[in-house]
Design an enzyme around this catalytic site. Structure first.
Site, mmCIF file in Angstrom:
data_model
loop_
_atom_site.group_PDB
_atom_site.id
_atom_site.type_symbol
_atom_site.label_atom_id
_atom_site.label_comp_id
_atom_site.label_asym_id
_atom_site.label_seq_id
_atom_site.Cartn_x
_atom_site.Cartn_y
_atom_site.Cartn_z
ATOM 1 N N GLU A 36 0.836 -1.210 0.000
ATOM 2 C CA GLU A 36 0.000 0.000 0.000
ATOM 3 C C GLU A 36 0.871 1.260 0.000
ATOM 4 O O GLU A 36 0.580 2.240 -0.675
ATOM 5 C CB GLU A 36 -0.892 0.017 1.248
ATOM 6 C CG GLU A 36 -2.154 -0.816 1.105
ATOM 7 C CD GLU A 36 -2.904 -0.861 2.414
ATOM 8 O OE1 GLU A 36 -3.505 0.161 2.790
ATOM 9 O OE2 GLU A 36 -2.836 -1.925 3.076
ATOM 10 N N SER A 83 38.866 12.541 -3.596
ATOM 11 C CA SER A 83 38.235 12.328 -4.898
ATOM 12 C C SER A 83 39.334 12.325 -5.962
ATOM 13 O O SER A 83 40.510 12.480 -5.640
ATOM 14 C CB SER A 83 37.190 13.395 -5.172
ATOM 15 O OG SER A 83 37.722 14.645 -4.899
ATOM 16 N N GLU A 117 42.015 0.542 -13.284
ATOM 17 C CA GLU A 117 40.821 -0.082 -12.707
ATOM 18 C C GLU A 117 39.556 0.584 -13.228
ATOM 19 O O GLU A 117 39.365 1.778 -13.007
ATOM 20 C CB GLU A 117 40.886 0.054 -11.166
ATOM 21 C CG GLU A 117 42.192 -0.452 -10.591
ATOM 22 C CD GLU A 117 42.442 0.000 -9.142
ATOM 23 O OE1 GLU A 117 41.496 0.469 -8.480
ATOM 24 O OE2 GLU A 117 43.599 -0.107 -8.691
ATOM 25 N N LYS A 119 36.242 2.313 -13.511
ATOM 26 C CA LYS A 119 35.636 3.105 -12.432
ATOM 27 C C LYS A 119 34.139 2.836 -12.355
ATOM 28 O O LYS A 119 33.383 3.220 -13.236
ATOM 29 C CB LYS A 119 35.912 4.586 -12.697
ATOM 30 C CG LYS A 119 35.433 5.515 -11.628
ATOM 31 C CD LYS A 119 35.978 6.917 -11.894
ATOM 32 C CE LYS A 119 35.513 7.914 -10.849
ATOM 33 N NZ LYS A 119 34.089 8.133 -10.855
ATOM 34 N N ARG A 140 30.972 8.132 2.378
ATOM 35 C CA ARG A 140 32.053 9.081 2.144
ATOM 36 C C ARG A 140 31.774 10.411 2.835
ATOM 37 O O ARG A 140 32.666 11.044 3.355
ATOM 38 C CB ARG A 140 32.225 9.293 0.636
ATOM 39 C CG ARG A 140 33.305 10.269 0.298
ATOM 40 C CD ARG A 140 33.526 10.338 -1.193
ATOM 41 N NE ARG A 140 34.654 11.185 -1.482
ATOM 42 C CZ ARG A 140 34.600 12.498 -1.558
ATOM 43 N NH1 ARG A 140 33.453 13.106 -1.389
ATOM 44 N NH2 ARG A 140 35.671 13.213 -1.828
ATOM 45 N N LYS A 309 37.891 9.523 -18.068
ATOM 46 C CA LYS A 309 36.456 9.378 -18.330
ATOM 47 C C LYS A 309 36.202 8.866 -19.747
ATOM 48 O O LYS A 309 36.951 9.195 -20.668
ATOM 49 C CB LYS A 309 35.752 10.744 -18.159
ATOM 50 C CG LYS A 309 35.733 11.241 -16.728
ATOM 51 C CD LYS A 309 34.787 10.391 -15.922
ATOM 52 C CE LYS A 309 34.608 10.891 -14.520
ATOM 53 N NZ LYS A 309 33.408 11.554 -14.222
ATOM 54 N N CYS A 403 24.278 44.196 -17.480
ATOM 55 C CA CYS A 403 23.939 42.982 -16.737
ATOM 56 C C CYS A 403 22.431 42.746 -16.819
ATOM 57 O O CYS A 403 21.646 43.646 -16.500
ATOM 58 C CB CYS A 403 24.366 43.128 -15.286
ATOM 59 S SG CYS A 403 23.709 41.830 -14.232
ATOM 60 N N CYS A 427 29.486 41.299 -14.644
ATOM 61 C CA CYS A 427 28.668 42.407 -14.160
ATOM 62 C C CYS A 427 29.587 43.244 -13.278
ATOM 63 O O CYS A 427 30.318 42.702 -12.447
ATOM 64 C CB CYS A 427 27.507 41.846 -13.346
ATOM 65 S SG CYS A 427 26.683 43.084 -12.348
ATOM 66 N N CYS A 434 23.649 43.404 -6.965
ATOM 67 C CA CYS A 434 23.021 42.729 -8.101
ATOM 68 C C CYS A 434 22.237 41.521 -7.572
ATOM 69 O O CYS A 434 22.790 40.667 -6.874
ATOM 70 C CB CYS A 434 24.110 42.279 -9.081
ATOM 71 S SG CYS A 434 23.512 41.250 -10.414
HETATM 72 S S1 IVH Z 1 40.396 5.149 -5.478
HETATM 73 C C1 IVH Z 1 42.345 7.737 -4.087
HETATM 74 N N1 IVH Z 1 39.589 3.345 -7.141
HETATM 75 O O1 IVH Z 1 35.730 7.284 -7.773
HETATM 76 C C2 IVH Z 1 41.130 8.330 -4.381
HETATM 77 N N2 IVH Z 1 38.066 5.104 -6.627
HETATM 78 O O2 IVH Z 1 36.382 10.273 -7.882
HETATM 79 C C3 IVH Z 1 39.910 7.672 -4.824
HETATM 80 N N3 IVH Z 1 35.887 4.918 -7.719
HETATM 81 O O3 IVH Z 1 34.997 8.346 -4.512
HETATM 82 C C4 IVH Z 1 39.574 6.302 -4.497
HETATM 83 N N4 IVH Z 1 36.303 3.028 -8.774
HETATM 84 O O4 IVH Z 1 33.679 6.381 -5.469
HETATM 85 C C5 IVH Z 1 39.260 4.479 -6.518
HETATM 86 N N5 IVH Z 1 39.027 1.628 -8.561
HETATM 87 C C6 IVH Z 1 38.694 2.747 -7.946
HETATM 88 C C7 IVH Z 1 37.417 3.364 -8.096
HETATM 89 C C8 IVH Z 1 37.148 4.555 -7.424
HETATM 90 C C9 IVH Z 1 35.392 3.969 -8.538
HETATM 91 C C10 IVH Z 1 35.136 6.104 -7.275
HETATM 92 C C11 IVH Z 1 35.059 6.305 -5.781
HETATM 93 C C12 IVH Z 1 35.674 7.634 -5.498
HETATM 94 C C13 IVH Z 1 35.582 8.297 -6.831
HETATM 95 C C14 IVH Z 1 36.701 9.298 -6.992
#
Ligand code: IVH
Length: 676
Positions: A36, A83, A117, A119, A140, A309, A403, A427, A434
């Protein structure tokens, strides 16, 4: 159907859902069964789909799937979760490797070994193991502080709960990605926008039984804190992970040199659609842990890793209009409104045109047919105009000289360093004069790295602004909550949450406070540097009153650009008032420096000339790791002037005059070795 009637019906359903949530999550006494409950949510979503004027902060579309709990305990990561910076093509990779070789003072042609690796596009988590037992799992969060989602992570079968291997470290944080497989996502398509959202929503459930309903997976790839681990490189570590019982990515490889990275990238990209989980690129990590340690981090990402990427998806569309957005610092950003097209599963109707120069360079006009590109989470942009399809009567686009928000003149600044005019037009009004700039400043103020006020998103800033409830950042702390309760989309609970979130953030660190002010050229890293030097907000204001802003030039990392910007900022009366008002409302925590117990503690250094076997950047990070400080001008404060090859005579003379110790690189190493 009558609009008001629809709204009324919708609000009734939302209120019902709020009540059900309260009974389920807070009182643990569900009023309806799961079936529901799902029906009620589906009802709301379908109404929203049909009538786009319907919106509520309590809608399941805003709170992804289930109601995320705001009550997870926050826990500091023992080692921050960083990151990655991005690379998009071979050139970016070549530069990445070059920078590393420079830092290590190695030949730029030196080929390095990487762990490559794929991603996974999921949600990262850090699993704390003590004596082989999984004792706590964190999200995180902001990288420094995560949320305790242990019980939800425990529901994931891929996560070993007990590890008895002899060589498993006594204490270790194993880190990896929580995600959902594409075939499992098929059944959840109606509830979530994509697999990543589903994984994130599921992980943030208050009730682990809800997490369990969604089949989450876990792949391990790195570690945070560890004590006693003999492993020397990443590929061996990955191998160990799987021997310890973790799943690792089956497409991980160890690769030497950029050419081979490119080959692997192309092969994986081809396979991308056949793999049963979403990957959005490949992470390259310098394989040797020794080199990783030497390389260290810049700001929030490691120098030794990068995410390559996958190439963007493209589409063809027509420019319907060009709108000008005004940013926090007055930058005018043209945005193309395009005929909506589906690029890689996402409907795109806006594309950034970057700045005035970009429009001129590509001669982009309203009515043009263009190629649009969308890469991951990056804003879609226009690659080129199809000139063959251009109609004869299309006029050149003229960038506004006033502007569009406040009517002030727009200007292009002259950059004295590059000796060119800026590509960006701005601007010319000063911040809060503004309207659009003010709205953006307030959005920045509440944003994640600044005050990070939970639930105070961009839409709410715009709405409160429209209703004249906030005009300056400090107004956030004097909201009329009784009035908000009566507003569309708000209820008792959501207002209580908002109030709590705002009150909670009255305690703020000095560095976040400086960053939140949104001073041009003072990003988070610079804010940290200033906070570390000045220690308290009183000193910040006094700096201006006593005409001492130039003193900040002594901080390594703060330059002329930042000083000019700070001076301009303080000359504006509203800016000063904002700081003074906020100081009365907030409890700004003084910056307490991390315990300085390194061998170089309290010692101040400066370099001149070229070092050998190590770059200036590496030497700097080495000194800082050992609690020393670097400055960039000779002054009485200086303890040591380190001279390399071909030092600047003037600097050496000045140091001699002030009787400062002059040392060479080997003497620096001696100072450092005192520790061992
Ligand atoms: S290493 C050392 N290894 O990518 C810094 N991250 O932009 C990062 N991610 O927050 C971690 N695959 O969520 C690492 N083989 C991998 C990964 C990986 C995916 C993600 C992870 C991290 C983000 C970084």
């Amino acid at each position: 159907m009558d609009k008001n009637k629809v709204k009324k019906e919708y609000n009734k359903k939302i209120q019902n859902l709020v009540k059900l949530n309260k009974h389920y999550y807070e009182l643990s006494k569900p009023l309806v069964n799961d079936y529901e409950y799902d029906q009620i949510k589906a009802d709301i979503l379908s109404l929203e789909k049909k009538y786009d004027f319907l919106e509520s902060a309590n809608s399941p579309s805003k709170i992804v799937g289930f109601k995320p709990s705001k009550t997870f305990k926050k826990v500091l990561h023992r080692i921050p979760m960083l990151s990655l910076s991005n690379a998009f093509d071979e050139e970016d990779l070549v530069n990445f490797e070059k920078k590393i070789n420079n830092f290590l003072d190695q030949k730029s042609s030196n080929e390095l070994e990487y762990s490559a690796e794929p991603k996974i596009d999921g949600i990262s988590a850090s699993l704390i193991f003590k004596k082989g037992k999984f004792i706590m799992g964190l999200s995180r969060g902001d990288g420094k502080e995560g949320e305790d989602i242990t019980n939800n992570l425990r529901t994931i079968d891929d996560i070993p709960k007990n590890i008895s291997a002899e060589n498993f470290p006594d204490e270790i944080d194993i880190r990896g990605e929580v995600f959902i497989q594409n075939n499992d996502f098929e059944n959840l398509k109606d509830k979530f926008a994509n697999p990543r959202n589903a994984a994130s929503g599921s992980l943030r459930q208050k009730n682990p039984q809800d997490t369990k309903k969604i089949p989450l997976k876990f792949i391990a790839y790195t570690f945070g804190y560890v004590n006693n681990m003999e492993i020397k490189n990443q590929s061996n570590f990955l191998q160990q992970l799987s021997e310890w019982g973790f799943k690792t990515n089956p497409f991980n490889k160890t690769i030497k040199g950029i050419k081979n990275l490119m080959k692997n990238y192309q092969e994986i990209e081809k396979k991308r659609n056949d793999i049963d989980f979403d990957i959005d690129g490949i992470v390259y990590k310098i394989n040797s842990f020794g080199l990783q340690k030497r390389l260290g981090n810049v700001a929030n990402s490691p120098r030794w890793a990068i995410a390559h990427k996958f190439s963007a998806n493209k589409g063809i569309s027509k420019i319907l209009n060009i709108e000008i957005q005004v940013g926090r610092t007055g930058a005018l950003t043209p945005v193309a409104k395009i005929k909506p097209i589906n690029i890689g599963g996402v409907v795109v109707s806006n594309a950034t045109l970057h700045n005035e120069d970009e429009i001129i360079r590509k001669d982009i006009r309203i009515g043009d047919i263009v190629v649009v590109e969308r890469a991951g989470d990056v804003i879609p942009h226009i690659i080129e105009v199809d000139l063959k399809k251009r109609k004869k009567n299309l006029k050149k686009y003229i960038f506004p000289i006033k502007c569009p928000s406040c009517g002030a003149k727009t200007i292009k600044e002259y950059n004295s360093i590059t000796k060119k005019n800026d590509a960006v037009r701005r601007c010319s009004s000063e911040g809060y004069e503004c309207d659009k700039m003010t709205i953006e400043k307030i959005k920045h103020f509440v944003s994640k790295e600044a005050f990070n006020i939970d639930g105070f998103g961009k839409k709410i800033v715009e709405n409160f602004w429209k209703l004249k409830m906030i005009k300056l950042p400090q107004d956030i702390f004097f909201l009329n909550y009784e009035k908000i309760k009566t507003m569309d989309g708000w209820g008792q609970q959501s207002v209580a949450n908002l109030k709590y979130a705002i009150e909670e953030k009255k305690n703020i660190s000095f560095e976040k406070f400086i960053y939140a002010l949104g001073i041009r050229h003072i990003g988070f890293e610079n804010a940290k540097l200033i906070a570390k030097t000045l220690k308290s907000p009183e000193n910040f204001i006094n700096l201006f009153k006593e005409n001492k802003i130039d003193d900040l030039l002594n901080i390594d990392g703060i330059g002329e650009t930042q000083i000019i910007s700070l001076k301009k900022f303080f000359l504006n009366k509203t800016n000063v008032k904002v700081i003074q008002d906020l100081q009365k409302i907030l409890k700004i925590k003084k910056t307490i420096e991390n315990k300085k117990d390194g061998v170089l503690s309290d010692k101040i250094f400066m370099f001149t000339g070229k070092l050998t076997g190590m770059s200036r950047a590496e030497a700097k990070s080495l000194i800082e790791k050992n609690s020393g400080t670097i400055i960039s001008n000779v002054s009485k404060k200086l303890d040591y002037l380190i001279i390399g090859e071909k030092p600047t005579k003037r600097k050496v003379e000045a140091a001699k005059e002030l009787k400062i110790k002059i040392i060479d690189q080997s003497e620096l190493h001696k100072l450092l070795n005192k520790s061992s």
